[in-house]
Every structure is written in C-alpha cells, then in structure tokens.
Motif scaffolding. Structure first.
Motif, PDB file in Angstrom:
ATOM      1  N   VAL A 106       7.819   4.576 -29.463  1.00 57.50           N
ATOM      2  CA  VAL A 106       7.425   3.795 -30.643  1.00 57.50           C
ATOM      3  C   VAL A 106       6.594   2.584 -30.241  1.00 57.50           C
ATOM      4  N   THR A 107       5.361   2.516 -30.742  1.00 56.85           N
ATOM      5  CA  THR A 107       4.554   1.296 -30.642  1.00 56.85           C
ATOM      6  C   THR A 107       4.500   0.727 -32.050  1.00 56.85           C
ATOM      7  N   ASN A 108       5.385  -0.211 -32.337  1.00 59.14           N
ATOM      8  CA  ASN A 108       5.557  -0.641 -33.721  1.00 59.14           C
ATOM      9  C   ASN A 108       4.371  -1.437 -34.263  1.00 59.14           C
ATOM     10  N   LEU A 109       4.235  -1.420 -35.581  1.00 57.52           N
ATOM     11  CA  LEU A 109       3.270  -2.273 -36.266  1.00 57.52           C
ATOM     12  C   LEU A 109       3.872  -3.636 -36.572  1.00 57.52           C
ATOM     13  N   ASP A 110       5.182  -3.653 -36.720  1.00 53.94           N
ATOM     14  CA  ASP A 110       5.948  -4.885 -36.876  1.00 53.94           C
ATOM     15  C   ASP A 110       7.385  -4.531 -36.543  1.00 53.94           C
ATOM     16  N   SER A 111       8.147  -5.531 -36.151  1.00 53.48           N
ATOM     17  CA  SER A 111       9.503  -5.251 -35.688  1.00 53.48           C
ATOM     18  C   SER A 111      10.411  -4.726 -36.796  1.00 53.48           C
ATOM     19  N   GLY A 112      10.179  -5.156 -38.036  1.00 55.37           N
ATOM     20  CA  GLY A 112      11.015  -4.695 -39.140  1.00 55.37           C
ATOM     21  C   GLY A 112      10.937  -3.191 -39.324  1.00 55.37           C
ATOM     22  N   SER A 113       9.720  -2.662 -39.415  1.00 58.58           N
ATOM     23  CA  SER A 113       9.561  -1.216 -39.601  1.00 58.58           C
ATOM     24  C   SER A 113       9.943  -0.465 -38.330  1.00 58.58           C
ATOM     25  N   GLY A 114       9.673  -1.066 -37.175  1.00 62.38           N
ATOM     26  CA  GLY A 114      10.053  -0.434 -35.916  1.00 62.38           C
ATOM     27  C   GLY A 114      11.565  -0.300 -35.799  1.00 62.38           C
ATOM     28  N   LYS A 115      12.259  -1.340 -36.211  1.00 62.49           N
ATOM     29  CA  LYS A 115      13.727  -1.329 -36.190  1.00 62.49           C
ATOM     30  C   LYS A 115      14.269  -0.227 -37.090  1.00 62.49           C
ATOM     31  N   ALA A 116      13.679  -0.061 -38.275  1.00 63.70           N
ATOM     32  CA  ALA A 116      14.117   0.979 -39.208  1.00 63.70           C
ATOM     33  C   ALA A 116      13.912   2.371 -38.610  1.00 63.70           C
ATOM     34  N   ILE A 117      12.782   2.566 -37.935  1.00 63.93           N
ATOM     35  CA  ILE A 117      12.495   3.856 -37.307  1.00 63.93           C
ATOM     36  C   ILE A 117      13.510   4.150 -36.206  1.00 63.93           C
ATOM     37  N   ILE A 129      12.145   4.899 -27.112  1.00 66.20           N
ATOM     38  CA  ILE A 129      11.559   4.060 -26.065  1.00 66.20           C
ATOM     39  C   ILE A 129      10.519   3.176 -26.724  1.00 66.20           C
ATOM     40  N   ASP A 130      10.655   1.873 -26.590  1.00 69.48           N
ATOM     41  CA  ASP A 130       9.599   0.967 -27.054  1.00 69.48           C
ATOM     42  C   ASP A 130       8.425   1.092 -26.104  1.00 69.48           C
ATOM     43  N   TYR A 131       7.275   1.505 -26.638  1.00 68.28           N
ATOM     44  CA  TYR A 131       6.084   1.742 -25.819  1.00 68.28           C
ATOM     45  C   TYR A 131       5.077   0.624 -26.064  1.00 68.28           C
ATOM     46  N   ASP A 132       4.811  -0.155 -25.069  1.00 70.02           N
ATOM     47  CA  ASP A 132       3.862  -1.270 -25.065  1.00 70.02           C
ATOM     48  C   ASP A 132       4.373  -2.497 -25.803  1.00 70.02           C
ATOM     49  N   ARG A 133       5.019  -2.331 -26.966  1.00 69.68           N
ATOM     50  CA  ARG A 133       5.512  -3.464 -27.750  1.00 69.68           C
ATOM     51  C   ARG A 133       7.031  -3.391 -27.919  1.00 69.68           C
ATOM     52  N   LEU A 134       7.698  -4.479 -27.634  1.00 74.95           N
ATOM     53  CA  LEU A 134       9.137  -4.544 -27.850  1.00 74.95           C
ATOM     54  C   LEU A 134       9.430  -4.698 -29.339  1.00 74.95           C
ATOM     55  N   THR A 135      10.373  -3.914 -29.836  1.00 77.21           N
ATOM     56  CA  THR A 135      10.805  -4.038 -31.221  1.00 77.21           C
ATOM     57  C   THR A 135      11.955  -5.031 -31.282  1.00 77.21           C
ATOM     58  N   ALA A 136      11.678  -6.239 -31.763  1.00 78.62           N
ATOM     59  CA  ALA A 136      12.707  -7.271 -31.843  1.00 78.62           C
ATOM     60  C   ALA A 136      13.814  -6.838 -32.796  1.00 78.62           C
ATOM     61  N   ALA A 141      16.359   2.478 -26.191  1.00 78.60           N
ATOM     62  CA  ALA A 141      17.111   2.578 -24.941  1.00 78.60           C
ATOM     63  C   ALA A 141      16.336   1.949 -23.784  1.00 78.60           C
ATOM     64  N   TYR A 142      14.992   1.987 -23.877  1.00 76.56           N
ATOM     65  CA  TYR A 142      14.141   1.449 -22.814  1.00 76.56           C
ATOM     66  C   TYR A 142      12.892   0.805 -23.421  1.00 76.56           C
ATOM     67  N   TYR A 143      12.266  -0.016 -22.610  1.00 77.66           N
ATOM     68  CA  TYR A 143      10.996  -0.658 -22.968  1.00 77.66           C
ATOM     69  C   TYR A 143      10.034  -0.424 -21.809  1.00 77.66           C
ATOM     70  N   VAL A 144       8.868   0.180 -22.105  1.00 77.25           N
ATOM     71  CA  VAL A 144       7.848   0.451 -21.094  1.00 77.25           C
ATOM     72  C   VAL A 144       6.572  -0.273 -21.491  1.00 77.25           C
ATOM     73  N   SER A 145       6.121  -1.191 -20.656  1.00 76.01           N
ATOM     74  CA  SER A 145       4.956  -1.994 -21.015  1.00 76.01           C
ATOM     75  C   SER A 145       4.394  -2.674 -19.778  1.00 76.01           C
ATOM     76  N   PHE A 146       3.510  -3.622 -20.013  1.00 72.63           N
ATOM     77  CA  PHE A 146       3.058  -4.543 -18.984  1.00 72.63           C
ATOM     78  C   PHE A 146       3.835  -5.833 -19.142  1.00 72.63           C
ATOM     79  N   ASP A 147       3.867  -6.622 -18.103  1.00 64.47           N
ATOM     80  CA  ASP A 147       4.538  -7.915 -18.144  1.00 64.47           C
ATOM     81  C   ASP A 147       3.685  -8.843 -19.004  1.00 64.47           C
ATOM     82  N   GLY A 148       4.079  -9.021 -20.266  1.00 68.25           N
ATOM     83  CA  GLY A 148       3.261  -9.774 -21.216  1.00 68.25           C
ATOM     84  C   GLY A 148       3.044 -11.217 -20.828  1.00 68.25           C
ATOM     85  N   VAL A 149       4.074 -11.860 -20.302  1.00 69.40           N
ATOM     86  CA  VAL A 149       3.924 -13.254 -19.878  1.00 69.40           C
ATOM     87  C   VAL A 149       2.938 -13.343 -18.721  1.00 69.40           C
ATOM     88  N   LYS A 150       3.005 -12.374 -17.801  1.00 64.19           N
ATOM     89  CA  LYS A 150       2.070 -12.355 -16.667  1.00 64.19           C
ATOM     90  C   LYS A 150       0.645 -12.132 -17.148  1.00 64.19           C
TER      91      LYS A 150
END
Length: 368
Positions: A106-117, A129-136, A141-150
């Motif tokens: 899931v690469t969410n458009l916003d955390s609200g809809s991502g959470k529902a999915i 699996i959150d792909y690229d964007r973390l769903t707040a 179960a997992y998050y796969v992305s780049f280190d956003g702060v970096k």
C-alpha cells in the motif's frame, strides 16, 4: 530494465537489505534436506500505487521493477494505480482481496484511507506492507522505503553547497514542502530543517506546502518571490514542484541565479540539473524498494516471518513498525548520468530534443 550497474548505484544498500531478508527470515515451512521448499499455496500479491501526477515513478519506474521482481520470484502480482482518488484505491483494495491476494503493498494517498484499507485487509487475513509511505495509525506488518529523514538531510546539505550560495555569509531562503497528508513529506522536512536551521547566516523567509502539486507550488512560490525578491535559495521538496519554481524564476530573469533543490531524479529534474537551473535532485533507485518489498512478500507468502533490520515509530499510534530503509544518492552535474545508466529513467525521456541530446552528450548521457 535494470543493468548490472544497479548494485553499484545503490552502494550495496539493496544487496544488504535482500541479504537480510534471507538471513533473518524465520521459516515455518517444511523443507527438504537440500534446503529447498515448496512454493507457497498463495502466490498472489496486490500493489496499490497512488497517482500518475506527483511523480513519474508511479507511472513507469515502480510498476516496471515490481513486475520484473514478481516474475523473478514466481509471484502473481496485480498492480493498480488510484489516479489520485482514495475512493478508487479502497475499491481496488477490495477487488484485490476478492481475487485472493495474500499480501498487499500500500502506497497511501493519505493515512486515513490507508488505515481503512489495512484494517479491511487484516479482517481477511491479508498481510499489508507500507510501500514508500508509512500509514500513520495503520496496521501494516512492515514498512519498505527510503530513510526519509536522510533524504531531507541530503537535500539540506546539498542546497548549502549550491554554487549560487556557496561561500555567502547571508542567505535568505524559502521552503515549499510536500503534502501534509504524506508522512514522507514530514520526514523530508524534518531532515532538511535540521540542516538549514543550523546553517550560519541562513534565514528562512517563508515555509508553505506545495501539496506535491505543480500548480499549487507555482502559486505559492509566486507569492513568496513577490515578498522576497532577493531570496537566494528555494528548498523545494521534489522535481515536479521545482519545475514550477524554475518557471517562475525564468519569468523574472532569475533562472540559474537562485539555488533550487529537487528530489526523485525525474527526466525534467535531470534536464534542469544539466542546464544549471536546478542545483541537484535526489535519486532513490526504485530497486531499493521494489526488490526488497517483493522478496519480503514472497517470504511472507511462504510462511516466513522475516526480522526487519530497523524500526520506525508510527507518529499516530507510537507502534514501532518493522522497516527496511534504503539510502538515497545526491545527483548533481557531476553524476547526472547515473539514473540513466542505471536504467531508472530512459535516455530518450531525458534527451527528447536536439538541444537536449547535445546537453546530454556533454554530460555523459548517450541516446544510442
């Protein structure tokens, strides 16, 4: 799509993460003495991508690499794009669940809809699996992305080294951030603010969201420039919004005189870097996410429970989410050919005209 140079471009990051997936997996499958295991009963993976407007990666780079990895890992993958509509994405998620996928990226458009999915998927025993964007607040179960702060730290560091501002004792700058609904935008801003706020002589003159939208970014920056005609730098979160900033600067004969940042290594961003109107972009090789995510999905479908090498704190729930985080690469004129030679973006997209072919050739990008 990819060449052997990909591993070099990723400075070993993907290789390390993939090795970690193999080494850390706790398999629940029965295997033969030779170490092989039966293919998973369910080999179906669903992928939900967000839109086609905010970045070209969602149109070609990610889908192409995801399909390649699905084929290599003998998985059946269904890849959908929501075209900017959370309602579309929720409908696509339901359809994929009905098809019997066992894992959903899931690469969410916003955390609200991502959470529902993710909640819906969990009800049907589908691992997300959150792909690229973390769903707040989500349940992936997992998050796969780049280190956003970096990524953001690299943006801030690179901006201070741009030739338009290098060595200056005083620099006024503005920021155009990504969408507030995207947790990545928050992480990027955290990163570049941590650098720029400590830069001696640098003064922030304005800070607004461009919402990952070129038209919004253009309107926002036009107002900012009107209030601060002598600004020296623009910390803009990605290439598509950077193009709008550059267009406004061109209209005021300031193009190339003001340091402009970017991100995503788009064809337009690379053109602007070669032309000197954009100081740099940030290259996030899609293999750093797609290869890892599909390998992870395959292991989950095979009954394994891989141990991720990192965790990220969910800003909404406080949950520590198991994470695989790759490292970005700063692209300037010195290494502008890298995303092309790596296969991330086609040379024909970067060099579509005779004038750009000449510019590309001068910078090590060859169309034949």
């Amino acid at each position: 799509m990819r060449t052997s140079s990909r591993a070099v471009a990723l400075t070993g990051t993907t290789v390390v993460l993939l090795a970690g997936l193999v080494a850390c997996g706790n398999s629940n499958n029965n295997s033969s003495n030779g170490g092989s295991s039966a293919p998973p009963a369910n080999a179906k993976v669903g992928v939900l991508l967000p839109d086609t407007a905010t970045s070209p990666r969602w149109v070609s780079a990610d889908p192409n690499e995801l399909r390649k990895q699905c084929s290599d890992n003998k998985l059946t993958c269904y890849i959908d794009n929501a075209n900017g509509s959370a309602t579309n994405m929720e409908s696509q998620a339901q359809a994929l669940i009905n098809k019997g996928v066992g894992v959903l990226l899931v690469t969410n458009l916003d955390s609200g809809s991502g959470k529902a999915i993710e909640s819906l998927a969990k009800q049907h025993n589908v691992v997300t699996i959150d792909y690229d964007r973390l769903t707040a607040g989500g349940s992936a179960a997992y998050y796969v992305s780049f280190d956003g702060v970096k990524v953001g730290q690299d943006q801030g560091t690179a901006l201070t080294a741009c030739p338009q501002v290098a060595g200056k004792s005083a620099v006024g700058y503005v920021e155009i951030d990504g969408a507030p609904t995207d947790n990545n935008a928050t992480l990027f801003a955290e990163g570049y603010n941590s650098v720029l706020s400590k830069q001696k002589g640098w003064t922030k003159l304005g800070d607004q969201t461009g919402n990952w939208d070129p038209a919004t970014a253009q309107a926002v920056f036009t107002t900012m420039l009107g209030k601060n005609p002598n600004l020296g730098a623009v910390m803009v979160a990605n290439d598509t919004m950077a193009q709008s900033v550059i267009n406004v600067l061109k209209s005021q004969n300031l193009s190339g005189k003001v340091a402009v940042s970017g991100q995503d290594a788009t064809a337009g961003g690379l053109d602007n870097v070669m032309a000197g109107t954009q100081c740099f972009t940030i290259y996030k090789p899609v293999a750093g996410e797609a290869d890892v995510a599909i390998k992870l999905a395959g292991q989950i479908l095979g009954g394994q429970k891989p141990t991720a090498p990192a965790t990220i704190k969910d800003p909404a729930s406080g949950r520590m989410v198991p994470s695989y985080l790759a490292s970005p690469t700063i692209i300037t004129k010195k290494n502008v050919a890298l995303p092309v030679t790596d296969g991330y973006v086609p040379a024909k997209s970067v060099c579509p005209t005779a004038a750009l072919v000449k510019l590309c050739t001068e910078n090590g990008i060859h169309t034949s």
